[in-house]
Design a protein around this motif. Structure first.
Motif, mmCIF file in Angstrom:
data_model
loop_
_atom_site.group_PDB
_atom_site.id
_atom_site.type_symbol
_atom_site.label_atom_id
_atom_site.label_comp_id
_atom_site.label_asym_id
_atom_site.label_seq_id
_atom_site.Cartn_x
_atom_site.Cartn_y
_atom_site.Cartn_z
ATOM 1 N N UNK A 71 45.858 31.315 58.090
ATOM 2 C CA UNK A 71 46.279 31.442 59.495
ATOM 3 C C UNK A 71 47.191 30.305 59.955
ATOM 4 N N UNK A 72 47.110 29.139 59.296
ATOM 5 C CA UNK A 72 48.001 28.032 59.652
ATOM 6 C C UNK A 72 49.460 28.367 59.382
ATOM 7 N N UNK A 73 49.736 28.961 58.231
ATOM 8 C CA UNK A 73 51.101 29.040 57.720
ATOM 9 C C UNK A 73 51.693 30.452 57.697
ATOM 10 N N UNK A 74 50.854 31.483 57.788
ATOM 11 C CA UNK A 74 51.357 32.854 57.632
ATOM 12 C C UNK A 74 51.083 33.665 58.895
ATOM 13 N N UNK A 75 52.108 34.323 59.465
ATOM 14 C CA UNK A 75 51.899 35.165 60.652
ATOM 15 C C UNK A 75 51.118 36.426 60.294
ATOM 16 N N UNK A 76 50.514 37.036 61.317
ATOM 17 C CA UNK A 76 49.647 38.193 61.102
ATOM 18 C C UNK A 76 50.372 39.345 60.409
ATOM 19 N N UNK A 77 51.669 39.487 60.662
ATOM 20 C CA UNK A 77 52.421 40.630 60.139
ATOM 21 C C UNK A 77 52.531 40.639 58.620
ATOM 22 N N UNK A 78 52.299 39.505 57.964
ATOM 23 C CA UNK A 78 52.432 39.458 56.498
ATOM 24 C C UNK A 78 51.099 39.147 55.818
ATOM 25 N N UNK A 79 50.017 39.088 56.559
ATOM 26 C CA UNK A 79 48.754 38.662 55.955
ATOM 27 C C UNK A 79 48.196 39.682 54.975
ATOM 28 N N UNK A 80 48.471 40.960 55.171
ATOM 29 C CA UNK A 80 48.043 41.950 54.195
ATOM 30 C C UNK A 80 48.752 41.739 52.868
ATOM 31 N N UNK A 81 50.065 41.463 52.934
ATOM 32 C CA UNK A 81 50.818 41.197 51.702
ATOM 33 C C UNK A 81 50.306 39.940 51.015
ATOM 34 N N UNK A 82 50.078 38.882 51.801
ATOM 35 C CA UNK A 82 49.560 37.640 51.209
ATOM 36 C C UNK A 82 48.158 37.872 50.668
ATOM 37 N N UNK A 83 47.353 38.660 51.395
ATOM 38 C CA UNK A 83 46.025 38.999 50.895
ATOM 39 C C UNK A 83 46.104 39.741 49.577
ATOM 40 N N UNK A 84 47.137 40.586 49.422
ATOM 41 C CA UNK A 84 47.335 41.279 48.157
ATOM 42 C C UNK A 84 47.626 40.314 47.026
ATOM 43 N N UNK A 85 48.473 39.330 47.308
ATOM 44 C CA UNK A 85 48.771 38.315 46.288
ATOM 45 C C UNK A 85 47.536 37.477 45.963
ATOM 46 N N UNK A 86 46.753 37.161 47.005
ATOM 47 C CA UNK A 86 45.508 36.421 46.780
ATOM 48 C C UNK A 86 44.543 37.254 45.934
ATOM 49 N N UNK A 87 44.469 38.552 46.242
ATOM 50 C CA UNK A 87 43.652 39.433 45.425
ATOM 51 C C UNK A 87 44.139 39.488 43.984
ATOM 52 N N UNK A 88 45.461 39.499 43.812
ATOM 53 C CA UNK A 88 46.039 39.470 42.469
ATOM 54 C C UNK A 88 45.631 38.200 41.734
ATOM 55 N N UNK A 89 45.737 37.061 42.421
ATOM 56 C CA UNK A 89 45.365 35.792 41.795
ATOM 57 C C UNK A 89 43.888 35.764 41.437
ATOM 58 N N UNK A 90 43.063 36.273 42.350
ATOM 59 C CA UNK A 90 41.628 36.302 42.105
ATOM 60 C C UNK A 90 41.284 37.252 40.963
ATOM 61 N N UNK A 91 42.072 38.319 40.818
ATOM 62 C CA UNK A 91 41.831 39.284 39.746
ATOM 63 C C UNK A 91 42.242 38.736 38.384
ATOM 64 N N UNK A 92 43.370 38.035 38.351
ATOM 65 C CA UNK A 92 43.865 37.507 37.081
ATOM 66 C C UNK A 92 42.999 36.351 36.586
ATOM 67 N N UNK A 93 42.423 35.590 37.512
ATOM 68 C CA UNK A 93 41.646 34.408 37.139
ATOM 69 C C UNK A 93 40.539 34.692 36.127
ATOM 70 N N UNK A 94 39.700 35.730 36.324
ATOM 71 C CA UNK A 94 38.661 35.963 35.322
ATOM 72 C C UNK A 94 39.190 36.401 33.965
ATOM 73 N N UNK A 95 40.366 37.047 33.934
ATOM 74 C CA UNK A 95 40.943 37.429 32.648
ATOM 75 C C UNK A 95 41.340 36.179 31.862
ATOM 76 N N UNK A 96 42.073 35.304 32.556
ATOM 77 C CA UNK A 96 42.481 34.056 31.912
ATOM 78 C C UNK A 96 41.247 33.232 31.554
ATOM 79 N N UNK A 97 40.292 33.176 32.498
ATOM 80 C CA UNK A 97 39.090 32.391 32.254
ATOM 81 C C UNK A 97 38.265 32.912 31.097
ATOM 82 N N UNK A 98 38.131 34.241 31.006
ATOM 83 C CA UNK A 98 37.373 34.822 29.905
ATOM 84 C C UNK A 98 38.077 34.552 28.575
ATOM 85 N N UNK A 99 39.403 34.642 28.573
ATOM 86 C CA UNK A 99 40.152 34.314 27.365
ATOM 87 C C UNK A 99 39.910 32.878 26.933
ATOM 88 N N UNK A 100 39.919 31.968 27.905
ATOM 89 C CA UNK A 100 39.633 30.568 27.597
ATOM 90 C C UNK A 100 38.224 30.414 27.027
#
Length: 422
Positions: free
Chosen positions: A143-172
């Motif tokens: 909420x500090x840096x991103x206006x409400x109109x783009x928060x769904x898109x940023x949330x999508x990227x955050x979801x992407x990052x959260x999704x990729x993390x366990x794949x990379x982590x499991x590989x490690x």
């Protein structure tokens, strides 16, 4: 939007959408923080406990996860409040982002060297405390840096990052399985590098000169853990929906390795590799759904329908997985659950930011309270799991996955009463 000082004054501040480079740094930092914690929960912790105490692995995993989740529950909201009132010349969020990662890494060092379950639990408590403090500050950056109109898109990227993390982590975890140091410390090093890079480049908020900070009292700290659902019902329903959905996910993810071992009859070493395969299946569907549905939610100006349908669909995936007679059907269930979870995490984060009781003055504290909806299930689910697992003679992971489906459907229903967003 207006920035509200703690002395009650208010100055209008228009939030502009940040450049793509900053968005990439922010998403990378979220990925790093998730990598350090999710790797432990999805692979490293269960593997380490299995090696330290194979005969009592179920109960030991439940205790370690629950105790550390209590630490996360206590740390996150108060960290959010303290970052809201941080008067550092380096900014409000930066000291907490960097300091939390340092503490979290220290906890991973303890876990890597732990010769016993109890020392492993201590290290995980320290790590959870540090990474959740850093995560509270990272959440407030939204909420500090991103206006409400783009928060769904940023949330999508955050979801992407959260999704990729366990794949990379499991590989490690698979690569470094013989080495506890590699399983725990490699994700920690990556998290530190990515998170500190964001801290370095963050155009951080600062408290206005002359701001009078209220005295920090025991009552102030206690109120860090509470947002009245009576005064702010939309926030309360959003919290309950997240609590139920994360409870469903915790039931599936925490016991994924043991489901493969005890229900589908794979060996311990083989099941560790299959955790990686299963995680990849979930993530492939999470990634596509997260990015696409986050953008679609912004375009349509709707949040509730995406959140509700996604939670219900997760329940369908959990039922398919619970009834799977073989690995192929099990992976189909995880694919359905993955698509649902990706959609949910992307849009639910945007929904929570849209219904914050205070978008400026207490954003860190309120998002810290919202984060407890992810921490509390990690306490309750391990406490509930032994009773469910005992059905029919013990180790009944299929029954546990059915309970996960019930939680997810309840999470879908919980978002319906929200009125402040469509």
């Amino acid at each position: 939007m207006s920035a509200v000082a703690l002395d009650g004054s208010s100055t209008p501040v228009a939030i502009q959408a940040p450049a793509g480079r900053f968005t990439a740094l922010y998403v990378a930092a979220v990925f790093g923080n998730a990598l350090a914690t999710i790797t432990v929960l999805t692979s490293s912790l269960a593997t380490r406990i299995d090696h330290l105490d194979h005969a009592h692995k179920d109960g030991a995993l439940a205790v370690v996860v629950a105790v550390a989740a209590v630490v996360a529950l206590l740390v996150t909201p108060v960290s959010g409040r303290l970052t809201d009132r941080c008067a550092s010349r380096r900014g409000m969020r930066r000291p907490w982002i960097a300091g939390g990662v340092a503490v979290g890494f220290a906890g991973l060092v303890v876990m890597a060297a732990a010769p016993s379950i109890w020392l492993l639990a201590l290290g995980w408590c320290v790590a959870q405390g540090g990474y959740n403090a850093s995560g509270a500050a990272l959440s407030a950056v939204l909420p500090d840096q991103f206006p409400a109109a783009v928060r769904g898109r940023i949330g999508g990227f955050v979801g992407l990052a959260t999704a990729v993390a366990p794949v990379v982590g499991t590989g490690i975890a698979v690569v470094f399985q013989p080495s506890p140091a590699g399983m725990f410390l490699v994700p920690g090093v990556i998290a530190a590098a990515l998170t500190l890079r964001l801290a370095q480049r963050l155009p951080d908020r600062q408290l206005p000169a002359g701001t009078v900070l209220p005295r920090l009292t025991a009552g102030t700290i206690a109120r860090s853990y509470w947002v009245s659902p009576r005064r702010f019902p939309d926030f309360g329903w959003a919290w309950l929906s997240r609590f139920l959905m994360i409870g469903a996910f915790a039931a599936i993810q925490l016991y994924l390795k043991y489901f493969l071992q005890d229900e589908l009859h794979y060996s311990s070493d083989t099941s560790t590799g299959l955790v990686g395969v299963s995680t990849v299946v979930m993530v492939v569907f999470m990634v596509g759904a997260s990015v696409y549905c986050g953008r679609l939610s912004d375009r349509q100006g709707r949040r509730k329908v995406f959140v509700g349908v996604a939670a219900a669909l997760f329940g369908v995936g959990a039922v398919i997985a619970a009834s799977a007679p073989n690995l192929a059907v099990f992976e189909v269930g995880l694919a359905v659950a993955g698509a649902a979870l990706g959609t949910y995490l992307a849009v639910d984060l945007a929904l929570a930011a849209d219904v914050l009781p205070d978008q400026d003055g207490d954003a860190g504290k309120d998002l810290g309270v919202f984060t407890t909806a992810s921490s509390v299930p990690q306490i309750l689910m391990p406490a509930l799991a032994p009773a469910v697992l005992a059905i029919g003679g013990g180790h009944n992971y299929r029954a546990l996955y059915v309970v996960a489906a019930v939680f997810a459907v309840a999470g879908a229903l919980a978002v319906r009463p929200v009125r402040g967003v469509r």
